[in-house]
Scaffold this active site. Structure first.
Site, short mmCIF file in Angstrom:
data_model
loop_
_atom_site.label_atom_id
_atom_site.label_comp_id
_atom_site.label_asym_id
_atom_site.label_seq_id
_atom_site.Cartn_x
_atom_site.Cartn_y
_atom_site.Cartn_z
N CYS A 206 2.94 -53.92 -80.60
CA CYS A 206 1.99 -54.58 -81.50
C CYS A 206 2.37 -56.05 -81.64
CB CYS A 206 2.01 -53.89 -82.86
SG CYS A 206 0.93 -54.67 -84.09
N CYS A 209 3.70 -56.52 -85.45
CA CYS A 209 4.83 -55.83 -86.07
C CYS A 209 5.81 -55.25 -85.06
CB CYS A 209 4.35 -54.72 -87.00
SG CYS A 209 3.53 -53.35 -86.14
N CYS A 226 -1.36 -52.18 -83.58
CA CYS A 226 -1.09 -50.78 -83.93
C CYS A 226 -2.23 -50.21 -84.76
CB CYS A 226 0.22 -50.68 -84.70
SG CYS A 226 0.24 -51.56 -86.28
N HIS A 239 -2.77 -52.69 -88.17
CA HIS A 239 -3.10 -54.06 -87.76
C HIS A 239 -4.35 -54.12 -86.90
CE1 HIS A 239 1.34 -55.05 -88.60
NE2 HIS A 239 0.58 -55.55 -89.58
N CYS A 340 -6.95 -31.00 -69.17
CA CYS A 340 -6.39 -31.06 -67.82
C CYS A 340 -5.20 -30.13 -67.66
CB CYS A 340 -6.01 -32.49 -67.47
SG CYS A 340 -4.95 -33.29 -68.69
N HIS A 822 -1.83 -36.96 -68.96
CA HIS A 822 -2.76 -36.30 -68.04
C HIS A 822 -1.97 -35.43 -67.08
CE1 HIS A 822 -6.39 -35.69 -65.75
NE2 HIS A 822 -5.89 -36.25 -64.67
#
EC number: 3.4.19.12
Length: 862
Positions: A206, A209, A226, A239, A340, A822
């Site tokens: 972020c 932060c 974030c 944020h 998946c 995935h």
């Protein structure tokens, strides 16, 4: 009486009175769908036929089950139901206008079927046309709809209610299947700032932060911030939301969810997860090429491709031109939203001949003897899925251009490439809090869940899951007395630890970590990834080494002592499943994944891990269970751990059973009498006791004092008549063992439930005195998730043989934890590797065998 036109064709018309007269005999069988009724109007119960299919779909007006043309006669013969609503969707080419543009040719003003549109078609050139008819069996009389004035009111209401019914897979429970995402209103007109921002493939944090979890990329200005309360419930400082309030930039994509198939997108303005049909273009603006594979297929050569080290790129073989595969065994599966893991496991399962024979080979018998609601039958849905994957019916190569042009002049017949396992997932995950959700799951946990269901639903005398089952011999030694105990347990997966200390490129790893920290401090893109290279031999060595036993109680010393445990194979399975334990916890208890490369062998020999049993000179530990004193008991009565378990009831298990429709008091008794071992074990108790007259009577839990006076006399919990407590006997009986064997085991172990179960399995010869019984226990709290499998007169069925194997498949995971990312499956078929990436099935050029998570080996005949 004048009849309607036959289904095979004809233009005969009927008067209104004739229609009413024709339907009179069938009126008692026609129902109006009520709230809670599942209406299957988009998929056949036995196949993947739908209204899009050539024969359309027949929906029973009594059961609301859907059937394709191939299976409708079976339902009619079995139930005698005669009236069906036939649904058909066609794709029609629009008629070009005088100006050369396409003008809509709307034959039917309403699209009343809840179906997805074909994304391969250009909506400017084609439109959909839905058609509904009432069909009366056995003579296939048809009545076109709408026919409001001519049909009886009940029939009209029933048809309207059926056509407007929602999908049975859309549930109200927020933790269950989620509603289908809608395209964002901002996607088409989204403005992206040309500010030169480029997003690196990893190392995000972020910008306000420095948080490294739950990060979102704003698709307007490229800010990485974030999240907080939205979408997946992950923590953060909000944020990303604050940035939207300051700028009004509406769309953000979650970093770590981007794959060639899509990404998780959230709209701050619409306050919900959305679809972004232009996500590839929006990501490319910031240097993220999620569809690199398609670009490669459009002309780049291998020499033009830069080396790729990200596991997302390597595992999915991005940057390599892959040839699509079609035909039997090469059918893809649609990703239903983080499904998946299911797709990868089922592709691997149905590549095994024993599963193919059990379900697809027995398909006619399974379908003919299926229950009245085949959507709720495990074997039917397994056979349906297996046939869908192996028949080739849903994996056909695209038609030649001239044939397509010829067909398009009349009507578009869509290619059925790939299947959507909605019905299968809905059934197999029913009652499971995690698998019934739309969240990502652990493929290894799902495989064990599937094996458990296969065990509980035998399809024939030989259960296909037998090929995975093996016996593990555990040798526990007291370090002080040097005495040993040998026990056996059933397992299905060999779990190999990652021996990080054995990495062969330690110097490179140290240098990479230094560069990564420098880049992070200077806010530069991270250096090229260096992955730890772990020898497979080191992982195998770590598996075979003794492990310390925590809180080991030595029966030889009658006190706690240091103990070590060693595991060996008491039998080798026909198919060996190997899991690389990549997932662990950091110092802050946040789940993380070890991004390592393990040189998995094509030929694996583990014969040296064969168990040898008690050796000459070894002395066995006494078969005595540790007593436990209840601190609050003024009389100081000794009770075992198992009896303590009976002092409370796991309400979550009670509710799982109650949701299946069983009486609440019966569910509480089932959980109580099975020692809070979980809903699966309690379910077996219910099946065994549901015919008893007091089945639904309230549970009466005895107080400790009562237990002490009636079931514990002086020494442990054995009564004055030398009989163990009935509650413990009931627990073991509920697992499928005979009463005399349960009593004998409890007496031999001083009424310790856990030790009694071990005693039973370590004395298989005593089971010859009992009738064969099915004993299945799903121990989800156990790290190995072992299942006490079918125990007959000869114990669990195993297929012992040589410990020499050949690799034929592996499942790989991309992402930072099992709760995200995935899964992709690679299988070796007809001498070459094939990649199964949801709907995409292609010949593999660079199978990443070193990055797998679960490996499948087949025994080499000796």
């Amino acid at each position: 009486m004048q009849r309607a036109a036959l289904f095979s064709g004809g233009d005969a018309q009927m008067a209104a009175g004739d229609l009413g007269e024709l339907l009179v005999p069938y009126m008692p069988t026609i129902r109006v769908p009520k709230s809670g009724d599942r209406v299957y109007k988009t998929e056949c119960a036995f196949s993947y036929d739908s209204p899009d299919s050539e024969g359309g779909l027949y929906v029973c007006m009594n059961t609301f089950l859907g059937f394709g043309r191939e299976h409708i006669e079976r339902h009619y013969r079995k139930t005698g139901q005669c009236v069906y609503l036939h649904l058909k969707r066609r794709v029609i080419e629009k008629v070009p206008g005088a100006s050369g543009g396409a003008l809509p040719k709307r034959r039917n003003a309403k699209l009343f079927l809840d179906l997805e549109t074909n994304g391969d078609l250009n909506n400017d050139d084609f439109e959909y046309e839905d058609e509904a008819k009432l069909i009366i069996f056995p003579d296939h009389y048809e009545i076109s709809l709408p026919n409001i004035e001519e049909l009886p009111a009940l029939v009209t209401i029933a048809c309207d209610a059926l056509l407007s019914a929602k999908s049975p897979y859309r549930k109200q429970d927020p933790d269950s299947w989620e509603e289908e995402l809608q395209a964002s209103k901002h996607a088409k007109t989204l403005v992206q700032l040309d500010n030169g921002v480029r997003i690196p493939p990893s190392g995000w944090k972020c910008s306000k932060c420095d948080l490294r979890e739950n990060l979102w990329l704003n698709l307007t200005d490229g800010s990485v911030l974030c999240g907080k309360w939205f979408f997946d419930g992950s923590g953060g400082n909000g944020h990303a939301v604050e940035h939207y309030k300051e700028t009004g930039y509406p769309l953000a994509v979650k970093l770590g969810t981007i794959t060639p198939d899509g990404a998780d997108v959230y709209s701050f303005d619409e306050e919900e997860p959305v679809l972004d049909p232009h996500i590839a273009k929006h990501l490319a603006h910031f240097g993220i090429d999620m569809l690199q594979m398609q670009v490669t297929e459009n002309g780049l050569t291998d020499n033009d491709i830069k080396p790729r080290v990200s596991e997302w790129e390597v595992i999915q073989e991005a940057g390599v031109k892959l040839k699509p595969m079609y035909g039997p065994g090469y059918t893809g599966m649609k990703n239903l939203g983080n499904s998946c893991y299911l797709n990868a496991v089922m592709q691997a399962i149905f590549s095994i001949p024993e599963f193919q024979r059990a379900y697809v080979g027995n398909l006619p018998r399974i379908f003919d003897y299926s229950p009245l609601d085949p959507t709720q039958d495990f074997n039917t849905q397994m056979a349906k899925l297996g046939h869908g994957l192996l028949s080739g019916q849903y994996s056909k190569p695209p038609m030649k251009s001239e044939l397509i042009e010829q067909v398009m002049k009349e009507e578009h017949k869509p290619q059925h490439n790939g299947i959507s396992p909605q019905m299968f997932k809905a059934f197999i995950s029913k009652g499971h809090a995690e698998f019934s959700s739309n969240r990502q799951q652990d493929a290894q946990e799902f495989l064990l869940h599937l094996i458990n269901l296969v065990e509980r639903n035998p399809v024939s005398s030989e259960n296909p899951s037998d090929v995975f089952r093996f016996l593990v011999e555990e040798r526990t030694q007291c370090c002080q007395s040097r005495k040993v105990r040998y026990t056996e347990r059933v397992d299905y997966i060999m779990q190999l630890p990652v021996a990080m200390e054995a990495a062969t490129n330690k110097d490179e790893l140290i240098a990479y970590e230094l560069k990564r920290r420098e880049a992070e401090a200077a806010r530069r893109p991270p250096p090229e990834l260096v992955r730890a290279k772990i020898p497979f031999s080191a992982c195998l060595q770590a598996f075979s080494e003794p492990n310390n036993v925590e809180d080991f109680w030595s029966s030889a010393l009658q006190a706690k002592s240091a103990g070590v445990k060693t595991s060996r194979f008491a039998s080798f399975p026909e198919y060996l499943v190997v899991q690389i334990k990549k997932f662990t916890f950091g110092l802050d208890w946040i789940p993380k994944k070890l991004d390592v490369s393990v040189d998995m062998p094509d030929i694996l020999d583990i014969n040296h891990l064969r168990a040898r049993g008690l050796q000459p000179g070894e002395e066995e530990l006494p078969d005595i269970a540790p007593p436990i004193v209840i601190p609050d008991d003024p009389k100081g009565i000794l009770l075992t751990t198992s009896l303590l378990i009976l002092s409370y009831i796991d309400e979550s298990s009670v509710m799982q059973l109650a949701e299946m429709g069983f009486p609440l008091e019966a569910c509480r008794k089932a959980v109580y009498y099975t020692g809070n071992l979980g809903a699966e074990v309690a379910f077996n108790w219910i099946i065994a006791h549901m015919e008893e007259p007091d089945f639904a009577e309230p549970l009466v839990v005895p107080a400790f004092g009562d237990v002490a006076s009636s079931g514990a006399a002086g020494l442990g919990a054995v009564g004055l008549d030398n009989q163990p407590p009935e509650e413990m006997v009931a627990i073991i009986i509920s697992m499928g063992f005979q009463r005399n064997l349960a009593i004998r085991a409890l007496k031999a172990t001083n009424t310790n439930l856990e030790r009694a179960l071990e005693w039973i399995f370590s004395h298989p010869e005593l089971e010859e005195e009992s009738e064969p019984a099915l004993a299945i226990m799903n121990t989800e709290n156990n790290a190995n998730a072992n299942i006490l499998a079918e125990a007959g007169s000869e114990g669990p069925r195993i297929k012992d043989g040589s410990g020499r194997y050949e690799l034929f498949g592996f499942i790989s995971h991309m992402g930072t934890s099992t709760m995200s990312g995935h899964y992709v499956c690679h299988l070796k078929k007809e001498g070459r590797w094939v990649i199964y990436n949801d709907l995409r099935v292609c010949a593999s050029e660079r199978p990443p065998k070193d990055l797998g998570y679960i490996y499948f080996y087949h025994r080499i005949p000796s």
